[in-house]
Design an enzyme around this catalytic site. Structure first.
Site, PDB file in Angstrom:
ATOM      1  N   ASP A   5      -4.195   4.741   6.498  1.00  5.51           N
ATOM      2  CA  ASP A   5      -4.689   6.730   6.824  1.00  5.51           C
ATOM      3  C   ASP A   5      -5.449   5.840   7.360  1.00  5.51           C
ATOM      4  OD1 ASP A   5      -5.278   9.118   6.942  1.00  5.51           O
ATOM      5  OD2 ASP A   5      -7.440   8.965   5.703  1.00  5.51           O
ATOM      6  N   GLU A  65       0.830  -1.516  -0.348  1.00  2.65           N
ATOM      7  CA  GLU A  65      -0.074   0.302   0.412  1.00  2.65           C
ATOM      8  C   GLU A  65       0.867   1.202   0.127  1.00  2.65           C
ATOM      9  OE1 GLU A  65      -2.302   1.588  -0.721  1.00  2.65           O
ATOM     10  OE2 GLU A  65      -3.945   1.006   0.627  1.00  2.65           O
ATOM     11  N   ASP A  66       0.420   1.937  -0.333  1.00  2.00           N
ATOM     12  CA  ASP A  66       1.124   3.809  -0.651  1.00  2.00           C
ATOM     13  C   ASP A  66       1.444   3.664   0.836  1.00  2.00           C
ATOM     14  OD1 ASP A  66      -1.883   4.090  -0.561  1.00  2.00           O
ATOM     15  OD2 ASP A  66      -1.680   5.680  -2.172  1.00  2.00           O
ATOM     16  N   PHE A  89      -1.515  17.130   3.682  1.00  2.00           N
ATOM     17  CA  PHE A  89      -1.759  15.562   2.655  1.00  2.00           C
ATOM     18  C   PHE A  89      -0.455  15.829   1.757  1.00  2.00           C
ATOM     19  CE2 PHE A  89      -4.100  14.543  -1.411  1.00  2.00           C
ATOM     20  CZ  PHE A  89      -4.570  13.100  -0.917  1.00  2.00           C
ATOM     21  N   ARG A 147       1.331  11.708  -9.643  1.00  2.00           N
ATOM     22  CA  ARG A 147       1.360  10.653  -8.628  1.00  2.00           C
ATOM     23  C   ARG A 147       3.247  10.403  -9.831  1.00  2.00           C
ATOM     24  NH1 ARG A 147      -2.408   6.859  -7.124  1.00  2.00           N
ATOM     25  NH2 ARG A 147      -4.492   7.410  -8.253  1.00  2.00           N
TER      26      ARG A 147
HETATM   27  P1  IMP Z   1      -7.616   4.996   4.749  1.00  2.00           P
HETATM   28  O1  IMP Z   1      -8.015   3.406   4.453  1.00  2.00           O
HETATM   29  O2  IMP Z   1      -7.888   5.865   5.038  1.00  2.00           O
HETATM   30  O3  IMP Z   1      -6.698   3.860   5.807  1.00  2.00           O
HETATM   31  O4  IMP Z   1      -6.656   5.041   3.411  1.00  2.00           O
HETATM   32  C1  IMP Z   1      -5.850   4.928   2.890  1.00  2.00           C
HETATM   33  C2  IMP Z   1      -5.965   5.987   1.131  1.00  2.00           C
HETATM   34  O5  IMP Z   1      -6.603   6.872   1.202  1.00  2.00           O
HETATM   35  C3  IMP Z   1      -4.674   5.239   0.835  1.00  2.00           C
HETATM   36  O6  IMP Z   1      -4.572   4.244   0.228  1.00  2.00           O
HETATM   37  C4  IMP Z   1      -4.656   6.343   0.364  1.00  2.00           C
HETATM   38  O7  IMP Z   1      -5.355   6.326  -1.240  1.00  2.00           O
HETATM   39  C5  IMP Z   1      -5.474   7.685   0.294  1.00  2.00           C
HETATM   40  N1  IMP Z   1      -4.853   8.434   1.078  1.00  2.00           N
HETATM   41  C6  IMP Z   1      -4.569   8.499   2.865  1.00  2.00           C
HETATM   42  N2  IMP Z   1      -3.474   9.841   3.411  1.00  2.00           N
HETATM   43  C7  IMP Z   1      -3.438  10.179   1.900  1.00  2.00           C
HETATM   44  C8  IMP Z   1      -2.557  11.547   1.328  1.00  2.00           C
HETATM   45  O8  IMP Z   1      -1.968  12.262   2.202  1.00  2.00           O
HETATM   46  N3  IMP Z   1      -2.061  12.042   0.100  1.00  2.00           N
HETATM   47  C9  IMP Z   1      -2.931  10.999  -1.072  1.00  2.00           C
HETATM   48  N4  IMP Z   1      -3.275   9.535  -0.708  1.00  2.00           N
HETATM   49  C10 IMP Z   1      -4.219   9.758   0.297  1.00  2.00           C
HETATM   50 MG    MG Z   2      -4.100   4.152  -1.955  1.00  2.00          MG
END
Ligand code: IMP
Ligand code: MG
Length: 187
Positions: free
Chosen positions: A106, A102-103, A160, A173
């Site tokens: 969050d 995963e990138d 962000f 990206r």
């Molecule tokens: P989660 O499901 O809330 O953990 O979100 C994960 C996804 O939200 C990541 O795979 C990202 O695609 C996106 N995301 C969360 N924070 C950021 C950020 O700071 N920049 C870009 N994408 C983010």
């Molecule tokens: Mg992602």
């Protein structure tokens, strides 16, 4: 138009990322070497594509690769709620050791849903390898499955960020570094 002007601050340079990705590759290698089983790395598209491409070249072991695609963010910077799997795995993960790549983590929603999903498909272990983690934003707890481990590149502040696969409205990206997007860009 120069996208570098949209960045408030660079958090991790190309060199820093590359060194950290090498470390993560070595750790994964060391952990899987002894198991004598070919792991399957599952990238969470689109965000993880750059990280995954660099990471696999630092893992000098036989491995297989697949992608899932999950939507959660839409085009804003605030999560839209429950993530949905919109592109499914092609490989069968029954009895396989999976490493979810995963990138950024969050709220934790995406990974917790993917872990449940892979579990339901019979994966024998599920590890998570994320480049970034924003622990201050966690809302859902998840854990690797079985003998799976948690690998993380960098702890990210509650800002962000874009670049190295991470987007805002599908842009940025392709930046080779990771930086904080100027808030006026998404206001
Ligand atoms: P989660 O499901 O809330 O953990 O979100 C994960 C996804 O939200 C990541 O795979 C990202 O695609 C996106 N995301 C969360 N924070 C950021 C950020 O700071 N920049 C870009 N994408 C983010
Ligand atoms: Mg992602």
């Amino acid at each position: 138009m120069n996208f570098d002007d949209h960045i408030l601050e660079v958090l991790w340079s190309e060199d820093q990322i590359s060194r950290r990705v090498s470390d993560l590759g070595s750790q994964i290698c060391a952990d899987f070497q002894s198991r004598n089983e070919v792991p399957v790395l599952v990238g969470v598209a689109n965000g993880a594509f750059v990280f995954l491409a660099d990471l696999v070249r630092k893992i000098r072991l036989p491995l297989t690769l697949d992608f899932v695609r999950v939507v959660s963010y839409g085009i804003g910077t605030v999560t839209s709620g429950i993530p949905k799997i919109i592109v499914d795995l092609k490989l069968n993960v029954l009895g396989r050791h999976v490493v979810l790549v995963e990138d950024i983590v969050d709220t934790g929603n995406t990974l917790s849903i993917l872990i449940q999903y892979l579990k339901s498909k019979g994966a024998s272990s599920i590890s998570v390898c994320t480049l970034l983690d924003k622990p201050s934003r966690r809302r859902v707890h998840f854990e690797p499955e079985g003998e799976g481990k948690y690998y993380c590149g960098f702890e990210c502040p509650d800002q962000f960020v874009v670049g190295y696969g991470l987007d805002y409205a599908e842009l940025y990206r392709n930046l080779p570094y990771i930086g904080v997007l100027k808030p006026e860009i998404y206001k």
